[in-house]
Scaffold this active site. Sequence first.
Site, PDB file in Angstrom:
ATOM      1  N   ARG A   1       0.167   7.698   5.914  1.00  0.00           N
ATOM      2  CA  ARG A   1      -0.738   6.857   6.711  1.00  0.00           C
ATOM      3  C   ARG A   1      -2.193   7.294   6.550  1.00  0.00           C
ATOM      4  NH1 ARG A   1      -0.332   2.622   9.590  1.00  0.00           N
ATOM      5  NH2 ARG A   1       1.931   2.730   9.451  1.00  0.00           N
TER       6      ARG A   1
ATOM      7  N   SER B   1       0.836  -1.201   0.000  1.00  0.00           N
ATOM      8  CA  SER B   1       0.000   0.000   0.000  1.00  0.00           C
ATOM      9  C   SER B   1       0.876   1.257   0.000  1.00  0.00           C
ATOM     10  CB  SER B   1      -0.907  -0.025   1.228  1.00  0.00           C
ATOM     11  OG  SER B   1      -1.610   1.179   1.362  1.00  0.00           O
TER      12      SER B   1
ATOM     13  N   HIS C   1      -3.281   5.922   3.275  1.00  0.00           N
ATOM     14  CA  HIS C   1      -3.414   4.468   3.477  1.00  0.00           C
ATOM     15  C   HIS C   1      -4.760   4.129   4.136  1.00  0.00           C
ATOM     16  CE1 HIS C   1      -2.230   0.378   4.641  1.00  0.00           C
ATOM     17  NE2 HIS C   1      -2.416   0.668   5.910  1.00  0.00           N
TER      18      HIS C   1
END
Lengths: 217, 217
Positions: free
Chosen positions: B40, B17, B43
């Site tokens: 993040r 990812s 993600h």
Amino acid sequence: MGNLSYVKTPEGIEKKSFEIIEENVDKANFSPKEWNVVRRVIHTTADFDFANLLKFSPGAIEAGLSAMQKGCRIYTDTRMAEAGINKKALKELGCKALCMVDDPQAAEMAKREGITRSMASVMMAAAFPDIKIYVLGNAPTALFKLIELIREGKANPDLIIGVPVGFVGAAESKEELSKLSVPHIITKGQKGGSNIAAAIVNALMYMSLEEKTIKNG
Amino acid sequence: MGNLSYVKTPEGIEKKSFEIIEENVDKANFSPKEWNVVRRVIHTTADFDFANLLKFSPGAIEAGLSAMQKGCRIYTDTRMAEAGINKKALKELGCKALCMVDDPQAAEMAKREGITRSMASVMMAAAFPDIKIYVLGNAPTALFKLIELIREGKANPDLIIGVPVGFVGAAESKEELSKLSVPHIITKGQKGGSNIAAAIVNALMYMSLEEKTIKNG
């Protein structure tokens, strides 16, 4: 130094928010029940993409409402989705939310088999026949595993809310779910998440309660 | 009927990812620490918009890491954000998460004063001086109230993660926060949410732990 001016009541905020959403999305593209779901997901994310991404299999919403009105158990793949579910509505319906992702047994199974804890906990959940609604907002692996369990005849839920998020497997897991005859609500593509999962559950619960009140009134 | 083929380990999924995110966003626009946060959040949401929406005041990340390394309390405005915070990392840092939105006292105060429970619980939180990080991912009203408390000298956090979501006040609340000298991380505009709030906290915690390990090693 004076107080800032802003809308301070939750009812006022939600009402105004829904009005703004109606101005920006053509609700004629949806049934009234579908619109209740779409609207709440956009309200939760401020992301109008979801008007195009949310897909409902025929009868999916009705299957969810019926299961909720019977007081089913609702499985969630994350504590976040569980936390986002309205506890008052859950209680009023006699439903229960269940998440096993941090169960020590799931952790052990995951480690032993080299799989995600989300997969392990879905495998454990299949042993509970009163789980009628699966809510998977995070892990594509959990959704893939649930699809396998259904194909093997080991699970048979009334509704799957399949909205995993991400770049690795999420779109594919939802594409695979859309081939099943099990009623489902999905977000096409990479977007999704625990917040969206909870928003869908809440929209369904509010409709369930409204229908129940009308029936009993 | 054979098993579906998909990546089944959490480490494998996160690695792949992150690679996909790096292919799609120019990380040269961010400091390495900022990039850890941006990456993040994308993600978590599969939404590349956040590369443009996330804004860091000077020294905001460092202020957060320092507070976390001292084992601070972290206030969240929702149970969802609290649920999304990695408990293992929290424990390893000696930090604690605190959410009071469903505290009966907050409900009572909200009812009495005709404000949101989020506002009432921020007012209660201001009494805890060991809350060094405020994480507001849902209610603009909570962020507006916190800004008022700071201007009145009643709160003085090390970091505010201000990412309320929605069409009513969210953008304005974050715009107002960006005028303060208190270190802050925001998402510009309407987007945000509890999932994003938790993702930012987690990114900061992982960096805090990494720095701590390097210092102690």
